[in-house]
Design a protein around this motif. Structure first.
Motif, short mmCIF file in Angstrom:
data_model
loop_
_atom_site.label_atom_id
_atom_site.label_comp_id
_atom_site.label_asym_id
_atom_site.label_seq_id
_atom_site.Cartn_x
_atom_site.Cartn_y
_atom_site.Cartn_z
N THR A 1 70.93 18.99 -23.04
CA THR A 1 71.86 19.00 -24.16
C THR A 1 71.34 17.90 -25.07
N ILE A 2 72.00 17.66 -26.17
CA ILE A 2 71.53 16.60 -27.08
C ILE A 2 71.66 15.23 -26.40
N GLY A 3 72.50 15.12 -25.35
CA GLY A 3 72.74 13.82 -24.73
C GLY A 3 72.11 13.61 -23.36
N ASP A 4 71.70 14.70 -22.67
CA ASP A 4 71.14 14.50 -21.34
C ASP A 4 70.17 15.61 -20.94
N VAL A 5 69.47 15.36 -19.85
CA VAL A 5 68.51 16.32 -19.28
C VAL A 5 68.87 16.49 -17.81
N ASP A 6 68.89 17.73 -17.35
CA ASP A 6 69.13 18.01 -15.94
C ASP A 6 67.98 18.84 -15.41
N LEU A 7 67.50 18.46 -14.22
CA LEU A 7 66.46 19.27 -13.61
C LEU A 7 66.77 19.50 -12.14
N THR A 8 66.29 20.63 -11.65
CA THR A 8 66.49 20.98 -10.24
C THR A 8 65.17 21.45 -9.67
N ALA A 9 65.00 21.20 -8.37
CA ALA A 9 63.79 21.64 -7.67
C ALA A 9 64.20 22.09 -6.27
#
Length: 195
Positions: A40-48
């Motif tokens: 989003t404009i405020g955060d990054v989420d990643l999954t593995a």
């Protein structure tokens, strides 16, 4: 003298085809990464994905203001590199979550600058075209006080303009004139023009 014409701009159909090809290439590059990510404009989420038999203590995750290294202890990291922009490490975290297909490492990164789209999580990864991002609708309540005030003023001025009424700046000038007139009734303002 040779005729040096600039190449013609692509037609809308050609542009659509080029965009589709670029998007397909981007999707292929992103699908080859050992993780998936969203922002989003405020955060990054990643999954593995992680083997189901592993526990949190089997993982090695290091999040700093400018970099991320994450993976299974003793193995090549899943992700290791420098961020394109700084993050807030104290507001970022990782968890090991159980899913239908096993387990996954989930990492949440809180961006320091809340007005930048990232082209990649780490600078060594393939880039995405950030100009094609369609931002989610943000709520006024998500904005900080100063930004919210600016946006509300712009929205008010736009509504006033649509109704043919004066905006906030014109209203301030008119109010100042009214106060001045009240303080100086001896002066004639009948021919005064605002603007």
């Amino acid at each position: 003298m040779a005729d040096t014409e600039r190449p013609a701009s692509p037609t809308p159909e050609e542009r659509k085809k080029l965009d589709a090809e670029a998007k397909k290439k981007e999707e292929e590059e992103q699908s080859k990464l050992p993780y998936q990510w969203t922002q989003t404009i405020g955060d990054v989420d990643l999954t593995a994905p992680i083997p189901a038999n592993l526990k949190g203590r089997d993982l090695d995750v290091k999040i700093t203001k400018t970099s991320l290294k994450a993976g299974i202890k003793g193995q090549e990291p899943i992700i290791d590199g420098t961020f394109p922009h700084p993050i807030l490490p104290d507001d970022s975290a990782w968890t090991l979550e159980t899913t239908k297909s096993g387990k996954e490492l989930a990492i949440h990164l809180d961006k320091s600058h809340k007005q930048e789209w990232w082209a990649h999580v780490v600078t060594s990864a393939p880039r995405i075209d950030t100009s094609k991002i369609t931002p989610e609708n943000s709520k006024l309540s998500d904005l900080d006080g100063e930004t919210r005030g600016m946006v509300e003023k712009m929205m008010y001025d736009q509504r006033q303009k649509e109704m043919g009424k004066p905006g906030s700046e014109e209203e301030k000038k008119m109010e100042m004139l009214r106060k001045f007139q009240a303080q100086h009734p001896e002066m004639d303002f009948s021919g005064a023009k605002m603007g």
